[in-house]
Design an enzyme around this catalytic site. Structure first.
Site, PDB file in Angstrom:
ATOM      1  N   HIS A  66       0.796  -1.300  -0.153  1.00  0.00           N
ATOM      2  CA  HIS A  66       0.053   0.073  -0.061  1.00  0.00           C
ATOM      3  C   HIS A  66       0.989   1.145   0.172  1.00  0.00           C
ATOM      4  CE1 HIS A  66      -3.649   2.425   1.260  1.00  0.00           C
ATOM      5  NE2 HIS A  66      -2.740   3.074   1.692  1.00  0.00           N
ATOM      6  N   GLU A  67       1.803   1.298   1.182  1.00  0.00           N
ATOM      7  CA  GLU A  67       2.591   2.445   1.059  1.00  0.00           C
ATOM      8  C   GLU A  67       3.561   2.796  -0.218  1.00  0.00           C
ATOM      9  OE1 GLU A  67       1.796   4.676   3.160  1.00  0.00           O
ATOM     10  OE2 GLU A  67       0.696   3.361   4.447  1.00  0.00           O
ATOM     11  N   HIS A 108       1.758   4.619  -2.628  1.00  0.00           N
ATOM     12  CA  HIS A 108       1.845   6.113  -2.477  1.00  0.00           C
ATOM     13  C   HIS A 108       3.157   6.447  -3.058  1.00  0.00           C
ATOM     14  CE1 HIS A 108      -1.967   6.674  -0.516  1.00  0.00           C
ATOM     15  NE2 HIS A 108      -1.472   5.683   0.683  1.00  0.00           N
ATOM     16  N   HIS A 167       3.440   6.846  -6.542  1.00  0.00           N
ATOM     17  CA  HIS A 167       2.672   7.772  -7.129  1.00  0.00           C
ATOM     18  C   HIS A 167       3.368   8.993  -7.013  1.00  0.00           C
ATOM     19  CE1 HIS A 167      -1.900   9.413  -7.141  1.00  0.00           C
ATOM     20  NE2 HIS A 167      -1.020  10.119  -8.224  1.00  0.00           N
TER      21      HIS A 167
END
Ligand SMILES: [Zn+2]
Length: 649
Positions: free
Chosen positions: A434-435, A438, A441
């Protein structure tokens, strides 16, 4: 910019309010979200012993990439403080010439960029040693500078608006001089009709404190003053039922215990429901008032205006979920089958239906994530592999370290930093994926966009991260050693869909209903709120169809959700997970074209309105199609569960 993932599995985003504030009436330099006690995705448990592992890769970040030493930080701080003073010199001069306007906007954005770097250093240093007062002070110094920057440049928006759309559009059309700032200018002008006269703005700003009294009272009452009950569980344990005790004990595998937990916990909320209705009504009335003063038709319209999200997005989400509640009912029935119950009550939704004894090292995690993310393409994997091998992560827990996980992508010229508290569980593995969503991104947006267009909107912020989790679970399920393990992953993903997609939409529907009720002249008493919330809750879980029994006592759950004080925030959890499923489905089925569309979203950063960025990539968030994709996936997962269960019988 800082994306924070909390221990309860849901993700918070801490936004550094841009000094060039996009949001109308936004005054805070940093806004932290309240704890997400309302999100309850815990459905399955995993038991594992954290074991020390040997790894040759760096497991602590190197802040020297930001500043080689403290003396350089101090020098940068003095430099920025001096620059902030000079930014005031542009006041009244933005309409002199295009060159002057560009010079001023360049200076402001560059100062802001350097200030963020200063802030990031102090913030990260503080978070790995919370007992260290030196870095706490430095973080607070940087935060004060952010506020000062905001004040020093508060003339920019009004001046742009007074120059006017006609002149500015001509300038933007004729030359490239302002191209780094064109979106900012366009966005400011878009909101101009809701910006009031300086005197009226002053009145609104001055009333902000008074208008926040309700939400402050809610926070103090529910966090500090409510008398939490203590109960004795069947094994003799005394359980104190504050918010964290409730989260813990409601998952008990002993049915009588969780029934007792629900009874004691919700009794307290029922006792306080009239006071809690006053605080919630106060909050709603404040939002309705501000929307009216600024010339919006409704509080929803105003909340969505900041990021220019069409109302149709909100309504499409709510109506599509309502049309597909049958899938949620099917999940309730499946859980009932797994738990071997004759009937399901609301207190039965939290315990695990299956456990798995497996642990993962950091190296396992990186290998699994790399394998799972292959559908995103060669370039993505190469960038990811290079990045995880650098010292950008702070991996393991330590005594004074901040809990949870987040990515700090605000140091534009440097690189993202990733904070984890890796503990070898599957939860750690999915948090890692998940991290890094980010981080990728931020990395791609910062690489493709100028600083002024790199930071992306909250509406879009959880897509890359959630997509990584979806791909991870797809991979884990497809590579499970046996049916037990596969079932474990299936329920893990299904519980995520229930908690993030259905439950957050249920909140979004309620939030809209209470605002519209007040807008139509209605009042919100504790009993009225119980009825409104209870109707929605019962509809979602099929109370009238005999799917799940919802006791009247639990209809006070509205009082427990802090997000109703965050002005139409929760729906974005549901839209993000929907977009992530829609996109990953497309990538897995259509291959390269969909892959490029996905990466285009990441590269676009904040260069356009989030809805437009998604639309260009073929994701129309105002269409039911996006929400139907997650429902389809959910049904496929439940088909798999049923196949396994039927085989076992
Ligand atoms: Zn996140």
């Amino acid at each position: 910019m800082i994306k924070q993932r909390t221990s309860d599995g849901m993700n918070h985003r801490i936004t550094l309010g841009l000094a060039l504030a996009f949001a109308i009436g936004s005054t805070s330099a940093i806004t932290a979200l309240p704890t997400m006690a309302a999100i309850d995705v815990a459905e399955t448990t995993i038991s594992s012993e954290a074991k020390p592992e040997k790894t040759s890769r760096p497991t602590e970040w190197d802040l020297r990439d930001l500043y080689p030493d403290i003396a350089s930080w101090d020098a940068a701080r003095n430099d920025i403080a001096a620059r902030i003073t000079t930014l005031r010199e542009c006041k009244g001069k933005l309409d002199k010439s295009t060159a002057k306007l560009r010079e001023c906007l360049d200076n402001i954005t560059n100062s802001y960029k350097e200030l963020l770097r200063l802030y990031v250093f102090a913030y990260l240093a503080k978070d790995t040693d919370l007992g260290d007062s030196e870095f706490r002070e430095r973080a607070s110094i940087a935060q004060t500078l952010l506020t000062q920057l905001g004040e020093a440049t508060s003339y920019v928006n009004p001046e742009l608006i007074s120059i006017g759309e006609e002149r500015l559009s001509q300038v933007l059309e004729k030359s490239d001089a302002l191209k780094d700032h064109d979106f900012y200018i366009k966005n400011t002008l878009r909101q101009s009709k809701h910006i009031l006269s300086p005197k009226e703005e002053l009145i609104i700003a001055a009333s902000a404190d008074a208008l926040s009294a309700s939400s402050n009272a809610y926070e103090v009452l529910t966090n500090a003053e409510m008398p939490w009950p203590e109960i004795t569980l069947s094994d003799g344990t005394t359980a104190r039922l504050d918010a964290s005790g409730y989260s813990k004990y409601r998952t008990s595998t002993v049915r009588d215990d969780r029934k007792k937990v629900f009874k004691a916990f919700w009794d307290v909320y029922q006792n306080y429901r009239q006071t809690l209705a006053i605080t919630l009504e106060g909050q709603v009335k404040s939002q309705v008032l501000i929307a009216k003063l600024r010339g919006f038709d409704s509080a929803l319209q105003r909340a969505l205006a900041d990021d220019n999200i069409p109302e149709a997005v909100y309504r499409a989400l709510v109506s599509t979920v309502n049309e597909n509640l049958g899938s949620l009912h099917r999940l309730v029935k499946l859980r009932q089958r797994m738990l071997n119950l004759d009937e399901t009550h609301y207190y039965d939704i939290y315990p695990s239906v299956i456990s798995l004894d497996k642990s993962y090292t950091l190296e396992d995690t990186i290998d699994l994530t790399t394998a799972a993310l292959q559908p995103l393409g060669k370039d993505y994997i190469e960038t990811f592999t290079e990045a995880v091998n650098k010292n950008w992560m702070h991996v393991y827990p330590s005594p004074a370290k901040r809990s949870g996980a987040y990515v700090m992508g605000a140091a534009y010229d440097v690189h993202p930093y990733v904070l984890l508290n890796f503990d070898n569980t599957l939860e750690s593995v999915s948090t890692f994926a998940h991290e890094w969503g980010h981080a990728m991104h931020s990395l791609m947006a910062n690489h493709s966009q100028p600083f002024s267009k790199a930071d992306y909107a909250t509406f879009i912020a959880e897509i890359a991260s959630t997509a990584n989790e979806v791909l991870l679970f797809d991979y884990l399920r497809n590579n499970a050693a046996n049916d037990q393990e596969r079932l474990y992953y299936l329920f893990k993903e299904l519980s995520q869909i229930r908690g993030t997609f259905f439950r957050q939409t249920q909140f979004a529907e309620f939030e809209l209903a209470i605002h519209e009720h007040v807008e139509n002249g209605g009042a919100l008493s504790g009993d009225k709120l119980n009825v409104m919330y209870g109707d929605i809750l019962k509809r979602y879980y099929g109370h009238d169809q005999g799917i799940m029994d919802i006791d009247e006592l639990y209809t006070v759950e509205w009082a427990y959700i802090p997000h109703f004080y965050r002005n139409f925030y929760v729906y974005q959890y549901a839209t993000s997970i929907s977009a992530a499923y829609f996109l990953t489905d497309k990538i897995l089925n259509d291959g390269e074209q969909a892959q490029q569309q996905f990466l285009d979203i990441l590269r676009a950063g904040g260069s356009d309105y989030p809805h437009s960025i998604l639309l260009r990539a073929g994701v129309d968030m105002s269409s039911p199609k996006v929400y139907e994709a997650i429902i389809r996936r959910m049904n496929r997962l439940m088909d798999e569960v049923e196949t396994i269960l039927d085989k076992q019988q």
